[in-house]
Every structure is written in structure tokens, then in C-alpha cells.
Design an enzyme around this catalytic site. Structure first.
Site, PDB file in Angstrom:
ATOM      1  N   GLU A 121     -23.802  20.161  39.689  1.00 41.51           N
ATOM      2  CA  GLU A 121     -22.709  21.031  40.146  1.00 41.51           C
ATOM      3  C   GLU A 121     -21.948  20.318  41.254  1.00 41.51           C
ATOM      4  O   GLU A 121     -22.344  19.236  41.703  1.00 41.51           O
ATOM      5  CB  GLU A 121     -23.265  22.370  40.628  1.00 41.51           C
ATOM      6  CG  GLU A 121     -23.860  23.201  39.506  1.00 41.51           C
ATOM      7  CD  GLU A 121     -24.381  24.534  40.001  1.00 41.51           C
ATOM      8  OE1 GLU A 121     -23.555  25.403  40.306  1.00 41.51           O
ATOM      9  OE2 GLU A 121     -25.602  24.694  40.080  1.00 41.51           O
ATOM     10  N   HIS A 237     -15.871  31.097  45.337  1.00 42.65           N
ATOM     11  CA  HIS A 237     -16.196  30.304  44.143  1.00 42.65           C
ATOM     12  C   HIS A 237     -14.880  29.927  43.480  1.00 42.65           C
ATOM     13  O   HIS A 237     -13.995  30.773  43.316  1.00 42.65           O
ATOM     14  CB  HIS A 237     -17.073  31.110  43.176  1.00 42.65           C
ATOM     15  CG  HIS A 237     -17.728  30.234  42.148  1.00 42.65           C
ATOM     16  ND1 HIS A 237     -17.042  29.678  41.100  1.00 42.65           N
ATOM     17  CD2 HIS A 237     -19.000  29.799  42.051  1.00 42.65           C
ATOM     18  CE1 HIS A 237     -17.874  28.935  40.378  1.00 42.65           C
ATOM     19  NE2 HIS A 237     -19.080  28.990  40.940  1.00 42.65           N
ATOM     20  N   ARG A 285     -17.421  22.711  46.715  1.00 43.15           N
ATOM     21  CA  ARG A 285     -16.789  23.951  46.271  1.00 43.15           C
ATOM     22  C   ARG A 285     -15.578  24.356  47.121  1.00 43.15           C
ATOM     23  O   ARG A 285     -14.573  24.835  46.607  1.00 43.15           O
ATOM     24  CB  ARG A 285     -17.860  25.027  46.349  1.00 43.15           C
ATOM     25  CG  ARG A 285     -17.552  26.257  45.663  1.00 43.15           C
ATOM     26  CD  ARG A 285     -18.789  27.098  45.619  1.00 43.15           C
ATOM     27  NE  ARG A 285     -19.638  26.731  44.513  1.00 43.15           N
ATOM     28  CZ  ARG A 285     -20.796  27.322  44.248  1.00 43.15           C
ATOM     29  NH1 ARG A 285     -21.239  28.271  45.018  1.00 43.15           N
ATOM     30  NH2 ARG A 285     -21.505  26.955  43.207  1.00 43.15           N
ATOM     31  N   HIS A 344     -17.563  34.699  47.159  1.00 41.39           N
ATOM     32  CA  HIS A 344     -18.804  34.428  46.420  1.00 41.39           C
ATOM     33  C   HIS A 344     -20.046  34.446  47.282  1.00 41.39           C
ATOM     34  O   HIS A 344     -21.049  35.024  46.904  1.00 41.39           O
ATOM     35  CB  HIS A 344     -18.648  33.060  45.749  1.00 41.39           C
ATOM     36  CG  HIS A 344     -19.824  32.627  44.927  1.00 41.39           C
ATOM     37  ND1 HIS A 344     -20.288  33.365  43.861  1.00 41.39           N
ATOM     38  CD2 HIS A 344     -20.615  31.523  45.002  1.00 41.39           C
ATOM     39  CE1 HIS A 344     -21.319  32.740  43.313  1.00 41.39           C
ATOM     40  NE2 HIS A 344     -21.546  31.627  44.000  1.00 41.39           N
ATOM     41  N   ARG A 379     -21.739  26.073  51.658  1.00 36.60           N
ATOM     42  CA  ARG A 379     -23.033  25.898  50.986  1.00 36.60           C
ATOM     43  C   ARG A 379     -22.906  24.970  49.779  1.00 36.60           C
ATOM     44  O   ARG A 379     -21.965  25.098  48.974  1.00 36.60           O
ATOM     45  CB  ARG A 379     -23.533  27.266  50.503  1.00 36.60           C
ATOM     46  CG  ARG A 379     -24.819  27.227  49.722  1.00 36.60           C
ATOM     47  CD  ARG A 379     -25.178  28.601  49.264  1.00 36.60           C
ATOM     48  NE  ARG A 379     -24.146  29.135  48.422  1.00 36.60           N
ATOM     49  CZ  ARG A 379     -24.205  29.186  47.087  1.00 36.60           C
ATOM     50  NH1 ARG A 379     -25.270  28.748  46.459  1.00 36.60           N
ATOM     51  NH2 ARG A 379     -23.209  29.688  46.389  1.00 36.60           N
TER      52      ARG A 379
HETATM   53  C1  SIN Z   1     -22.487  28.666  39.886  1.00 35.79           C
HETATM   54  O1  SIN Z   1     -23.249  28.716  38.940  1.00 35.79           O
HETATM   55  O2  SIN Z   1     -21.413  28.072  39.853  1.00 35.79           O
HETATM   56  C2  SIN Z   1     -22.865  29.366  41.132  1.00 35.79           C
HETATM   57  C3  SIN Z   1     -24.065  28.756  41.705  1.00 35.79           C
HETATM   58  C4  SIN Z   1     -24.113  28.962  43.176  1.00 35.79           C
HETATM   59  O3  SIN Z   1     -23.322  29.719  43.717  1.00 35.79           O
HETATM   60  O4  SIN Z   1     -24.942  28.312  43.799  1.00 35.79           O
END
Ligand code: SIN
Length: 530
Positions: A121, A237, A285, A344, A379
Site C-alpha cells: 500500500e 483516505h 496517503r 478516514h 499514519r
Molecule cells: C485501505 O485498505 O486502503 C485502508 C487501510 C488502512 O486504512 O490502513
């Protein structure tokens, strides 16, 4: 357990039944403590079950990755505000925490040899995120923990909202006051209360969070005399499904979709993240959410697009996202998915040490409600389920250790029942307009004034009343912190102070309540101070 207008006794009351709460409760019960879990809805109704991407953890079985690399990625994402000692310590406990979770029945997706599959991610330099049910990791964790809790006969008091911590005349916790679904009061007497009640995404009109995320735990802790920090860092998010202007919980499109190759396009079909960051769609993010927000402002569009058409087996790998898209009339295998950012995750929360202790004797916090120093200003994706597992376990152990040295009971002082409350619609409008991605002094002050003008003092009579009071308090706390931090850093972006300012490096803004129960900035404390 169902009861109201009553008083019951336990060693530990856990508020919240997500990953941190149930992990703590199970651990405490195994240590021989009498535990009660209180949750305001059904046991599986919190944020945990909606988590998609997975658990970020270095299990040590893959070459090319290390806990040190995970630490480095977390520090980078946190934009200078993580507490390095917290990061190193929590991430190092990850493998043991995941092993304990698997022993409690959680099953992760595995390859043909039985080894957990890993995805990637934003902000991660390696494929290290373990997942379950494709993109249903939180649902699997919640299922396993609820089943284990029920199997272990753990008392789960559903349909009860936590109102206030009871404290004795020395200031130590003596129990928890609750209201049931009909507004009937009850009291759980206990020398320890652990808050694991999640974040405050419902401050905003559009969020990935469920209806339960109203900041009750942070409000309760502040009223009990604890402090909160880093509240200005509300993580948005980058990609929730956009199916027209809507409010409430929006379907998440997990970052793992980008981790496995999907790219972001503007409305003209042009890829834009390559111009913004060397990691493009896999930048941290905050960077991606801010870039999308800028793109929307530039083009006047309501959404951008996530092109996942090149991904193999989308429906199997991402069944939750696929189902949400199909429900909205979108076929992600044939057309780009319309997406937009939404509130988020709360990077800040109740200040705790690395065992989950707050400054109030007998009050503990773990998971999203807490601020350990792991997340800093932003985060790192999928670090939160890991933090919940590690800190839930540690908090239970801290309670057991502290109870062994408990002083004799002292008389209990009744908390003031009155709370300051503004209507939720006023709070959400003010926060969405002024405290999202891109804030400035005038907007923050106007939002605070609008909420204050609509605020009245009253005694909450039911769950909605407690939640609205918590949202009001949290809104003013976030606005105060965001107004104080005159720079842009991580998920806090000030349009009037667009650059990072080294003056703020390593300083957390700490919030407490004043004598009128209003949130105020107490100090800018050194990062890591608990
Ligand atoms: C996601 O799956 O994009 C969210 C995961 C997260 O917020 O850590």
C-alpha cells in the site's frame, strides 16, 4: 448480559469491541481478570470490520524486507512527528501479535505453500501487508475475535454507550457510567477502564467510518482529566467510491488496488500522480489525498478515476470493492472507478505511554482512540490493525500489573452530568467546510464560532445525546489544534501556511479541558512525551 439502572462489578471495563478492545479483553481474561466489554451497538459494528487492506507486519520469512525498513517507512509517512521509540517498539511486536491473532482463529490469505500472501500500500517500500478474504481483512479479524470472545464466555454488554469514567476523590478511576438503548443509566464499578472506542470520522459529512465513530472515548478521557494530542491530523483516505454527492459512510476502495497496479486518472483520462511524487499512486496517503483534492479544485470535477482494468482477477482479489462498485452500477473490470477522498482515520487521540496508560490512574486507551506516537502526522497504511493488536495486548498486561498494586478504595465523586452540545448537522457542516484537506485561520475560527453559537449545555439522555456532545467537544478540539499549528505537515494542510515549518518539527499539540469543560491547547509537548 443485559441490564439497566443497575450496578455491577469487574476488574476491567473495556469500552469498544473492535480489534484493540477484544484483543485486550481476551488477554485480560486469560490473565485472570474479571472483564466486561461495553459497546454501544452490536459487537461487530465498529471500524475494524470495515478495514480492507490488511495488517502491515514484517514476519521475517521474505527476503528484502525488515522491521527496520517498516520503521523507516512509518517515520517517513509520519512526516517528522512520529515518536521513533514508539514506532520501533510497536512494530517489533507485530509478528507475535499476528501469531496470537491467528491462534485466536483469524485466517489470512495464503499461497499454495500455506505462506501468507502480502500486498503493498501507499508509503510501503515492500510487499508486507497480510490480508484476509481478499479485501475483507477487518471483517475476518472481527469475526475471529467476536467468536473467540463468545466462546470464552466473555461478558459483552451491547447496546450501552459509555458516558463518563467514575473517579474517586484521589482522581483514580472507579468505574464507568453508561446509558442503555432506552436511555436508562447503569454503573460498572471497576478500578480500570480501557478505552478502545475508535476515532471520530463522523465529524465529517463524508467518511469511511461507521456511525459509531463519534469520538466518545476521547471526549470521555478529556472529561476525566487526560490529555489528547495530534488531533489536527485527520487522515483522509484518497479513494472512496464516488456515486454522487452523499453523506455518511462511503465505500472504501482499498489502497491495495493501487498497490497492485491501478492508476489514478483525471477526468480527461490523464495520469497525474507521476507529476507529484516519485512513488506516484503509492506515495504516502496524505500526498495522494492532497493531490486529488488539488486536481478536483483545478478541474472543477467531483471525482477522479481509479483505473484497475489491467488487474487480473479483480472480483476475486477485491470482492468487497467489486461488490460496492457493482451496487453503484460500475464494472471496475471495464471502466475506471470514480473516487474521491473522505475522512478516514484519527492519527491523534488520548495520550498514552507504550503500555496504554493515560495520565489518569486506572484509565487506559488502545487503538484509534489513543495516541501512542506511532502515526505522527500521517499514519502509514495498515499500521492501525497492527497497533490495535499490539497495544490491546500491552494495555491488558498493564492493567493486570497495576491492579496488583492497587491502593484501598476511596469514596467516588459523581461527575457533572451536563455536557456542551451542538446539533450534529451544524458540527458536520462546519468541519467539512473548514477542517478538511486545506484549512486556513479564518475558516477554522468561523467554524468554531458557528459551532459555539449552536452549543447548549444539557444532560445527554441517550446514545445520540452522548455522541453529539462528544462530536461537539472533538470538533472544537480539532479546530483549536488545527488553528494552532501554523504550518502544513502530513494530513494537516493549511492553505495560509502551505509549507512545513521546522519550528513545529517534533512538537505535538496537546489538548485538555479548561474549567468550563472547553478544549484548550495546554502545551506543545516534545514528541514522545506521554
Ligand atoms: C485501505 O485498505 O486502503 C485502508 C487501510 C488502512 O486504512 O490502513
Amino acid at each position: 448480559m443485559t441490564a439497566s439502572g443497575w450496578s455491577a462489578e469487574a476488574d476491567l471495563v473495556v469500552v469498544g469491541s473492535g480489534v484493540a478492545g477484544l484483543t485486550a479483553a481476551l488477554e485480560a481474561a486469560e490473565l485472570g481478570l474479571r472483564v466486561v466489554v461495553v459497546t454501544k451497538d452490536a459487537a461487530d459494528s465498529g471500524s475494524t470490520r470495515w478495514a480492507q487492506g490488511g495488517v502491515a507486519v514484517v514476519l521475517g520469512d521474505l527476503p528484502g524486507d525488515s522491521v527496520d525498513a517498516h520503521v523507516a517507512d512509518t517515520l517517513t509517512a509520519g512526516a517528522g512527528l512520529c515518536d521513533p521509540a514508539a514506532v520501533a517498539s510497536i512494530l517489533a511486536d507485530g509478528p507475535a501479535a499476528v501469531a496470537a491473532l491467528r491462534a485466536r482463529g483469524a485466517t489470512f490469505d495464503a499461497d499454495a505453500t500455506g505462506r501468507p500472501e502480502r500486498t503493498r500500500e501507499g508509503g510501503h517500500s515492500a510487499f508486507r501487508v497480510v490480508h484476509a478474504g481478499g479485501d475483507a481483512t477487518g471483517a475476518e479479524i472481527e469475526r475471529a475475535l467476536v467468536a473467540t470472545s463468545v466462546g470464552a464466555g466473555l461478558p459483552l454488554l451491547t447496546g450501552h454507550v459509555a458516558v463518563d469514567a467514575l473517579r474517586d476523590e484521589r482522581g483514580a478511576v472507579a468505574g464507568l457510567a453508561v446509558l442503555d438503548d432506552h436511555g436508562r443509566p447503569g454503573v460498572l464499578r471497576a478500578p480500570a477502564v480501557l478505552l478502545a472506542s475508535g476515532g471520530y470520522g463522523q465529524l465529517y459529512a463524508s467518511t469511511t467510518n461507521p456511525e459509531t465513530s463519534t469520538g466518545d472515548g476521547i471526549a470521555l478521557a478529556l472529561r476525566a482529566g487526560a490529555s489528547a494530542a495530534d488531533l489536527e491530523f485527520v487522515q483522509f483516505h484518497p479513494t472512496v467510491l464516488y456515486d454522487g454527492p452523499a453523506t455518511g459512510r462511503r465505500p472504501l476502495v482499498t489502497e491495495a488496488v493501487r498497490g497492485e497496479g491501478a492508476v489514478l486518472l483525471d477526468r480527461a483520462g490523464r495520469r497525474f500522480m507521476t507529476d507529484v511524487h516519485p512513488l506516484a499512486e503509492l506515495a504516502p496517503r496524505d500526498v495522494v489525498a492532497a493531490a486529488i483534492t488539488r486536481k478536483l479544485a483545478e478541474t472543477g470535477a467531483e471525482c477522479v478515476y481509479l483505473d484497475a482494468r489491467g488487474l487480473d482477477g479483480f472480483a476475486t482479489r477485491f470482492p468487497t470493492v467489486h461488490a460496492a462498485c457493482r451496487a453503484a452500477g460500475i464494472d471496475p473490470t471495464r471502466e475506471p472507478i470514480p473516487v474521491t477522498p473522505a475522512a478516514h482515520y484519527a492519527c491523534g487521540g488520548v495520550v498514552t505511554d507504550l503500555a496504554g496508560r493515560t495520565a489518569v490512574p486506572g484509565l487506559y486507551a488502545a487503538g484509534e482512540v489513543a495516541r501512542t506516537g506511532l502515526h505522527g502526522a500521517n499514519r502509514l497504511a495498515s499500521n492501525s490493525l497492527l497497533e490495535g493488536l499490539v497495544m490491546g495486548t500491552r494495555a491488558a498486561r498493564a492493567v493486570a500489573a497495576d491492579l496488583a498494586q492497587l491502593p484501598p478504595p476511596a469514596p467516588v465523586v459523581a461527575p457533572s452530568p451536563a455536557m456542551r452540545t451542538a446539533p450534529r448537522s451544524v458540527v458536520q457542516r462546519a468541519m467539512s467546510n473548514a477542517a478538511g484537506i486545506g484549512r486556513d485561520a479564518a475558516g477554522l475560527a468561523a467554524a468554531s464560532d458557528a459551532i459555539e453559537a449552536a452549543t447548549e449545555l444539557g444532560v445527554p439522555l441517550d446514545r445520540a445525546g452522548v455522541e453529539d456532545a462528544a462530536l461537539t467537544l472533538l470538533a472544537q478540539a480539532v479546530l483549536a489544534a488545527a488553528g494552532t499549528r501554523t504550518e502544513s505537515r502530513g494530513s494537516h494542510i493549511r492553505t495560509d501556511f502551505p509549507e512545513r515549518d521546522d519550528v513545529w518539527q517534533a512538537h505535538s499539540i496537546e489538548i485538555v479541558l479548561n474549567d468550563a469543560d472547553q478544549p484548550v491547547v495546554r502545551q506543545e509537548s516534545a514528541v514522545g512525551a506521554a
